[in-house]
Design a protein around this motif. Structure first.
Motif, PDB file in Angstrom:
ATOM      1  N   VAL A  71      22.721  26.937 -34.217  1.00  0.00           N
ATOM      2  CA  VAL A  71      23.843  27.121 -33.054  1.00  0.00           C
ATOM      3  C   VAL A  71      22.601  27.006 -31.749  1.00  0.00           C
ATOM      4  CG1 VAL A  71      24.950  28.781 -31.648  1.00  0.00           C
ATOM      5  CG2 VAL A  71      24.911  28.609 -34.240  1.00  0.00           C
ATOM      6  N   PHE A  72      22.887  26.273 -30.864  1.00  0.00           N
ATOM      7  CA  PHE A  72      22.195  25.762 -29.557  1.00  0.00           C
ATOM      8  C   PHE A  72      23.317  26.427 -28.441  1.00  0.00           C
ATOM      9  CE2 PHE A  72      20.179  22.879 -32.167  1.00  0.00           C
ATOM     10  CZ  PHE A  72      18.970  22.993 -31.872  1.00  0.00           C
ATOM     11  N   VAL A  73      22.567  27.109 -27.602  1.00  0.00           N
ATOM     12  CA  VAL A  73      23.406  27.787 -26.375  1.00  0.00           C
ATOM     13  C   VAL A  73      22.374  27.618 -25.145  1.00  0.00           C
ATOM     14  CG1 VAL A  73      22.579  30.207 -26.957  1.00  0.00           C
ATOM     15  CG2 VAL A  73      24.598  29.888 -25.772  1.00  0.00           C
ATOM     16  N   THR A  74      23.160  27.568 -24.052  1.00  0.00           N
ATOM     17  CA  THR A  74      22.495  27.349 -22.645  1.00  0.00           C
ATOM     18  C   THR A  74      23.322  28.109 -21.694  1.00  0.00           C
ATOM     19  OG1 THR A  74      21.655  26.082 -21.121  1.00  0.00           O
ATOM     20  CG2 THR A  74      23.859  25.349 -21.950  1.00  0.00           C
ATOM     21  N   GLY A  75      22.556  28.744 -20.670  1.00  0.00           N
ATOM     22  CA  GLY A  75      23.121  29.546 -19.707  1.00  0.00           C
ATOM     23  C   GLY A  75      22.264  29.764 -18.830  1.00  0.00           C
ATOM     24  N   GLY A  76      22.226  31.101 -18.289  1.00  0.00           N
ATOM     25  CA  GLY A  76      21.440  31.616 -17.076  1.00  0.00           C
ATOM     26  C   GLY A  76      20.994  33.064 -17.362  1.00  0.00           C
ATOM     27  N   THR A  77      19.951  33.297 -16.629  1.00  0.00           N
ATOM     28  CA  THR A  77      19.491  34.712 -16.517  1.00  0.00           C
ATOM     29  C   THR A  77      19.194  35.144 -15.068  1.00  0.00           C
ATOM     30  OG1 THR A  77      18.002  36.537 -17.424  1.00  0.00           O
ATOM     31  CG2 THR A  77      17.167  33.984 -17.228  1.00  0.00           C
ATOM     32  N   SER A  78      19.247  36.383 -14.787  1.00  0.00           N
ATOM     33  CA  SER A  78      18.735  36.769 -13.322  1.00  0.00           C
ATOM     34  C   SER A  78      17.218  37.188 -13.228  1.00  0.00           C
ATOM     35  CB  SER A  78      19.739  37.961 -12.831  1.00  0.00           C
ATOM     36  OG  SER A  78      19.526  38.983 -13.648  1.00  0.00           O
ATOM     37  N   ASP A  79      16.947  37.104 -14.657  1.00  0.00           N
ATOM     38  CA  ASP A  79      15.335  37.651 -14.545  1.00  0.00           C
ATOM     39  C   ASP A  79      14.763  36.833 -15.720  1.00  0.00           C
ATOM     40  OD1 ASP A  79      12.696  38.444 -14.471  1.00  0.00           O
ATOM     41  OD2 ASP A  79      13.495  40.551 -14.267  1.00  0.00           O
ATOM     42  N   GLY A  80      14.188  35.602 -15.490  1.00  0.00           N
ATOM     43  CA  GLY A  80      13.586  35.094 -16.610  1.00  0.00           C
ATOM     44  C   GLY A  80      12.221  35.491 -17.255  1.00  0.00           C
ATOM     45  N   SER A  81      11.710  36.527 -16.344  1.00  0.00           N
ATOM     46  CA  SER A  81      10.399  37.184 -16.906  1.00  0.00           C
ATOM     47  C   SER A  81      10.823  38.171 -18.111  1.00  0.00           C
ATOM     48  CB  SER A  81       9.720  38.194 -15.975  1.00  0.00           C
ATOM     49  OG  SER A  81      10.702  39.264 -15.534  1.00  0.00           O
ATOM     50  N   VAL A  82      12.124  38.585 -18.438  1.00  0.00           N
ATOM     51  CA  VAL A  82      12.572  39.276 -19.497  1.00  0.00           C
ATOM     52  C   VAL A  82      13.252  38.682 -20.635  1.00  0.00           C
ATOM     53  CG1 VAL A  82      12.036  41.608 -18.271  1.00  0.00           C
ATOM     54  CG2 VAL A  82      14.430  40.511 -18.180  1.00  0.00           C
ATOM     55  N   PHE A  83      13.475  37.379 -20.240  1.00  0.00           N
ATOM     56  CA  PHE A  83      14.454  36.606 -21.117  1.00  0.00           C
ATOM     57  C   PHE A  83      13.624  36.202 -22.472  1.00  0.00           C
ATOM     58  CE2 PHE A  83      16.892  33.417 -23.288  1.00  0.00           C
ATOM     59  CZ  PHE A  83      18.297  33.892 -23.043  1.00  0.00           C
ATOM     60  N   PRO A  84      14.223  36.331 -23.786  1.00  0.00           N
ATOM     61  CA  PRO A  84      13.449  36.025 -24.855  1.00  0.00           C
ATOM     62  C   PRO A  84      13.151  34.550 -25.086  1.00  0.00           C
ATOM     63  CG  PRO A  84      15.719  36.655 -25.545  1.00  0.00           C
ATOM     64  CD  PRO A  84      15.402  36.899 -24.091  1.00  0.00           C
ATOM     65  N   THR A  85      11.896  34.166 -25.245  1.00  0.00           N
ATOM     66  CA  THR A  85      11.460  32.911 -25.625  1.00  0.00           C
ATOM     67  C   THR A  85      10.407  32.849 -26.691  1.00  0.00           C
ATOM     68  OG1 THR A  85       9.446  33.298 -23.894  1.00  0.00           O
ATOM     69  CG2 THR A  85      11.352  32.285 -22.973  1.00  0.00           C
ATOM     70  N   THR A  86      10.271  31.787 -27.045  1.00  0.00           N
ATOM     71  CA  THR A  86       9.428  31.568 -28.291  1.00  0.00           C
ATOM     72  C   THR A  86       8.149  30.948 -28.072  1.00  0.00           C
ATOM     73  OG1 THR A  86      10.403  29.646 -28.867  1.00  0.00           O
ATOM     74  CG2 THR A  86      11.368  31.631 -30.102  1.00  0.00           C
ATOM     75  N   THR A  87       7.109  31.201 -28.985  1.00  0.00           N
ATOM     76  CA  THR A  87       5.466  30.540 -28.617  1.00  0.00           C
ATOM     77  C   THR A  87       5.744  29.034 -28.720  1.00  0.00           C
ATOM     78  OG1 THR A  87       4.798  32.677 -29.789  1.00  0.00           O
ATOM     79  CG2 THR A  87       3.419  30.743 -29.636  1.00  0.00           C
ATOM     80  N   GLY A  88       5.090  28.567 -27.910  1.00  0.00           N
ATOM     81  CA  GLY A  88       5.071  26.962 -27.700  1.00  0.00           C
ATOM     82  C   GLY A  88       6.264  26.300 -27.102  1.00  0.00           C
ATOM     83  N   ALA A  89       7.169  27.187 -26.556  1.00  0.00           N
ATOM     84  CA  ALA A  89       8.264  26.773 -25.855  1.00  0.00           C
ATOM     85  C   ALA A  89       8.023  25.969 -24.759  1.00  0.00           C
ATOM     86  CB  ALA A  89       9.363  27.597 -25.773  1.00  0.00           C
ATOM     87  N   TYR A  90       8.926  25.204 -24.226  1.00  0.00           N
ATOM     88  CA  TYR A  90       8.622  24.186 -22.854  1.00  0.00           C
ATOM     89  C   TYR A  90       8.103  25.349 -21.746  1.00  0.00           C
ATOM     90  CZ  TYR A  90       9.620  21.534 -18.649  1.00  0.00           C
ATOM     91  OH  TYR A  90       9.496  21.186 -17.314  1.00  0.00           O
ATOM     92  N   GLN A  91       8.789  26.399 -21.631  1.00  0.00           N
ATOM     93  CA  GLN A  91       8.416  27.126 -20.428  1.00  0.00           C
ATOM     94  C   GLN A  91       8.675  28.557 -20.880  1.00  0.00           C
ATOM     95  OE1 GLN A  91      10.579  26.893 -17.104  1.00  0.00           O
ATOM     96  NE2 GLN A  91       9.605  28.571 -15.877  1.00  0.00           N
ATOM     97  N   THR A  92       7.934  29.476 -21.148  1.00  0.00           N
ATOM     98  CA  THR A  92       7.906  30.866 -21.884  1.00  0.00           C
ATOM     99  C   THR A  92       8.133  32.134 -20.884  1.00  0.00           C
ATOM    100  OG1 THR A  92       5.522  30.845 -22.121  1.00  0.00           O
ATOM    101  CG2 THR A  92       6.594  30.046 -24.127  1.00  0.00           C
ATOM    102  N   SER A  93       7.996  31.470 -19.821  1.00  0.00           N
ATOM    103  CA  SER A  93       7.875  32.745 -18.725  1.00  0.00           C
ATOM    104  C   SER A  93       8.357  32.334 -17.218  1.00  0.00           C
ATOM    105  CB  SER A  93       6.510  33.568 -18.438  1.00  0.00           C
ATOM    106  OG  SER A  93       5.537  32.737 -17.817  1.00  0.00           O
ATOM    107  N   ASP A  94       8.915  33.378 -16.503  1.00  0.00           N
ATOM    108  CA  ASP A  94       9.513  32.814 -15.086  1.00  0.00           C
ATOM    109  C   ASP A  94       8.196  32.711 -14.328  1.00  0.00           C
ATOM    110  OD1 ASP A  94      10.461  32.690 -12.696  1.00  0.00           O
ATOM    111  OD2 ASP A  94      11.402  34.647 -12.646  1.00  0.00           O
ATOM    112  N   GLN A  95       7.737  31.557 -14.251  1.00  0.00           N
ATOM    113  CA  GLN A  95       6.428  31.305 -13.699  1.00  0.00           C
ATOM    114  C   GLN A  95       6.469  31.105 -12.318  1.00  0.00           C
ATOM    115  OE1 GLN A  95       6.064  26.930 -14.645  1.00  0.00           O
ATOM    116  NE2 GLN A  95       7.688  26.447 -13.619  1.00  0.00           N
ATOM    117  N   TRP A  96       7.674  31.598 -11.629  1.00  0.00           N
ATOM    118  CA  TRP A  96       7.687  31.605 -10.052  1.00  0.00           C
ATOM    119  C   TRP A  96       7.792  33.170  -9.642  1.00  0.00           C
ATOM    120  CZ3 TRP A  96       6.455  27.116  -9.076  1.00  0.00           C
ATOM    121  CH2 TRP A  96       6.709  26.073  -9.959  1.00  0.00           C
TER     122      TRP A  96
END
Length: 172
Positions: A71-96
Motif C-alpha cells: 500500500v502506497f499512501v501520500t499526503g501531508g504533515t504539519s511537522d516533518g521532523s516527527v513524521f516516520p521515515t525509513t533509513t536511506g529514504a530520499y529525505q528522512t527529516s524536515d531539512q528546513w
C-alpha cells in the motif's frame, strides 16, 4: 486488489479508532492521525488497520496498491521532523526546520499494514508548502506523485523545474 478493499485514508481526532493485532502503529500519536484500513470485499470484516504519522497533524490525500498488495499512501504533515521515515529514504527529516510550513510524504506499507517498508518526506524548500495530492505506480513499480508547491524550484531535471507563480503544479 482482488479479495479486499483498502480505504485511501482517514483522520482520527481522539485515538478511538479500532486497532487489530499486528498493526504497524496501533497508538494514537498526534492531534490528527492518518489511518489506513483494509476490509473484506463484502465490507463485513476489518482485516487490517494502522495509524501512520507523528505527533503533529498528519493527513492522507491518495492511495495506490502495488501488484504484490503493498500500500502506497501520500499526503501531508504539519511537522516533518516527527513524521516516520525509513533509513536511506530520499529525505528522512524536515531539512528546513521551519515552522508554519507543511511537508508532504510518500509511504509504503506491506499488504497487511503491519510493516512500514519505506517512507520519505518530500519537502522542497524552507518556508514553502508542498502538497502531494495523488499517487500512481507504473508497470515497473516506479512511484509517481502529483500536487502543488510554492517552492521556487524542483530538485531534479524535467520539463519545467522553475517556480512560475504563487503556486505551481508538480509531478515527480
Amino acid at each position: 486488489m482482488v479479495g479486499s478493499i483498502s480505504l485511501p485514508y482517514g483522520t482520527d481526532y481522539d485515538g478511538s479508532f479500532p486497532m487489530l493485532p499486528g498493526s504497524y502503529d496501533d497508538s494514537y500519536n498526534g492531534s490528527t492521525e492518518i489511518f489506513i484500513a483494509k476490509f473484506s470485499p463484502d465490507l463485513k470484516t476489518l482485516l487490517a488497520v494502522t495509524f501512520l504519522g507523528g505527533s503533529s497533524s498528519d493527513w492522507g490525500n491518495a492511495l495506490a496498491i502495488a501488484p504484490n498488495g503493498d500500500v502506497f499512501v501520500t499526503g501531508g504533515t504539519s511537522d516533518g521532523s516527527v513524521f516516520p521515515t525509513t533509513t536511506g529514504a530520499y529525505q528522512t527529516s524536515d531539512q528546513w526546520n521551519a515552522t508554519n510550513t507543511f511537508a508532504s510524504y510518500i509511504a509504503r506499507l506491506d499488504a497487511n499494514l503491519g510493516q512500514l517498508k519505506s517512507s520519505t518526506l518530500f519537502d522542497l524548500q524552507a518556508w514553502s508548502n508542498t502538497n502531494l495530492q495523488d499517487i500512481a505506480l507504473d508497470a515497473s513499480g516506479n512511484v509517481y506523485v502529483a500536487g502543488s508547491t510554492d517552492a521556487d524550484g524542483l530538485p531534479a531535471g524535467g520539463f519545467d523545474v522553475t517556480g512560475n507563480g504563487w503556486s505551481d503544479a508538480l509531478v515527480a
